[in-house]
Design a protein around this motif. Structure first.
Motif, short mmCIF file in Angstrom:
data_model
loop_
_atom_site.label_atom_id
_atom_site.label_comp_id
_atom_site.label_asym_id
_atom_site.label_seq_id
_atom_site.Cartn_x
_atom_site.Cartn_y
_atom_site.Cartn_z
N SER A 5 0.99 -1.26 -0.04
CA SER A 5 0.11 -0.08 -0.16
C SER A 5 0.90 1.10 -0.19
CB SER A 5 -0.83 0.17 1.43
OG SER A 5 -0.21 0.21 2.41
N THR A 6 0.35 2.28 -0.52
CA THR A 6 0.89 3.54 -0.31
C THR A 6 1.44 3.95 1.24
OG1 THR A 6 -0.31 4.47 -2.04
CG2 THR A 6 0.66 6.04 -0.60
N GLU A 7 0.90 3.50 2.15
CA GLU A 7 1.20 3.86 3.36
C GLU A 7 2.46 3.09 4.08
OE1 GLU A 7 0.33 6.46 5.28
OE2 GLU A 7 -0.77 6.90 3.64
N HIS A 9 4.71 2.00 1.50
CA HIS A 9 5.71 2.72 0.86
C HIS A 9 6.32 3.91 1.49
CE1 HIS A 9 4.88 1.02 -3.44
NE2 HIS A 9 5.08 0.18 -2.87
N LYS A 10 5.23 4.66 2.15
CA LYS A 10 5.62 5.79 2.77
C LYS A 10 6.41 5.63 3.99
CE LYS A 10 2.34 9.32 1.24
NZ LYS A 10 1.34 10.25 1.72
N GLU A 161 4.68 14.01 -0.03
CA GLU A 161 5.04 12.72 -0.71
C GLU A 161 6.56 12.96 -1.01
OE1 GLU A 161 3.57 10.13 -1.79
OE2 GLU A 161 1.73 10.80 -0.63
N HIS A 164 8.54 9.62 -0.28
CA HIS A 164 8.02 8.63 -1.13
C HIS A 164 8.35 8.89 -2.62
CE1 HIS A 164 4.07 6.46 -2.68
NE2 HIS A 164 5.45 5.63 -2.78
N GLU A 168 10.88 6.19 -4.42
CA GLU A 168 10.61 5.56 -5.57
C GLU A 168 11.43 5.73 -6.81
OE1 GLU A 168 7.83 3.50 -6.53
OE2 GLU A 168 6.74 3.77 -4.71
#
Length: 171
Positions: A5-7, A9-10, A161, A164, A168
């Protein structure tokens, strides 16, 4: 296997430590003393525990834009923030140079920025050619030079972001 999930990844991105950021102000009139965008962004970045590894004020000349981009890549910046030169006037060439250099465009940045700007300035938001993308595994973000535009882009899009984005493109 489902993707993270994005969370997640963060959280991973945050664990990687400080992000190196460079700031390029494109202006024919600003000086280091009067560069309100730098004076806003620098404490915002360092206050988050990140570092500013490069800073330049340049004129909106294609060669200067290209040279500043290369210099900031060499500085080790993971995120390069340009402000100024994104309009449609003949003198505005920052967008034109950067869009030719960007290897992976991030069209969502410009779309979201113009949407947020519309709430602030109305239909004039369509005049902005704010853009972002990846160049040599660095995130390059270009916003208008008005202090309000820089603050909107920073608070609503970049700051949430930042880690992140850096993670990435480096993974």
């Amino acid at each position: 296997m489902p993707s993270e999930s994005t969370e997640q990844h963060k959280a991973i991105a945050h664990s990687k430590g400080p992000v190196s950021v460079a700031i390029v102000t494109v202006s024919d009139t600003r000086t280091p003393e009067t560069d309100t965008n730098y004076h806003y962004l620098e404490p915002e970045i360092t206050g988050m525990g990140h570092k500013v590894v490069g800073y330049r004020i340049i004129q909106d000349e294609p060669l200067q834009v290209a040279e500043a981009l290369e210099e900031m890549v060499r500085s080790g910046a993971q995120i390069i923030l340009f402000n100024g030169g994104t309009g449609i006037a003949p003198r505005d060439t920052t967008y034109d140079v950067l869009v030719r250099k960007i290897e992976k465009p991030m069209p969502g940045f410009g779309e979201l920025f113009r949407m947020l700007s519309y709430a602030e300035v109305g239909a004039a938001a369509m005049l902005s050619r704010a853009t972002a993308g990846v160049y040599h595994r660095r995130v390059v973000i270009s916003t208008p030079g008005s202090p309000n535009a820089v603050q909107v882009a920073w608070t609503k899009l970049i700051k949430p972001e930042l880690e992140h984005l850096a993670w990435e493109v480096a993974r």
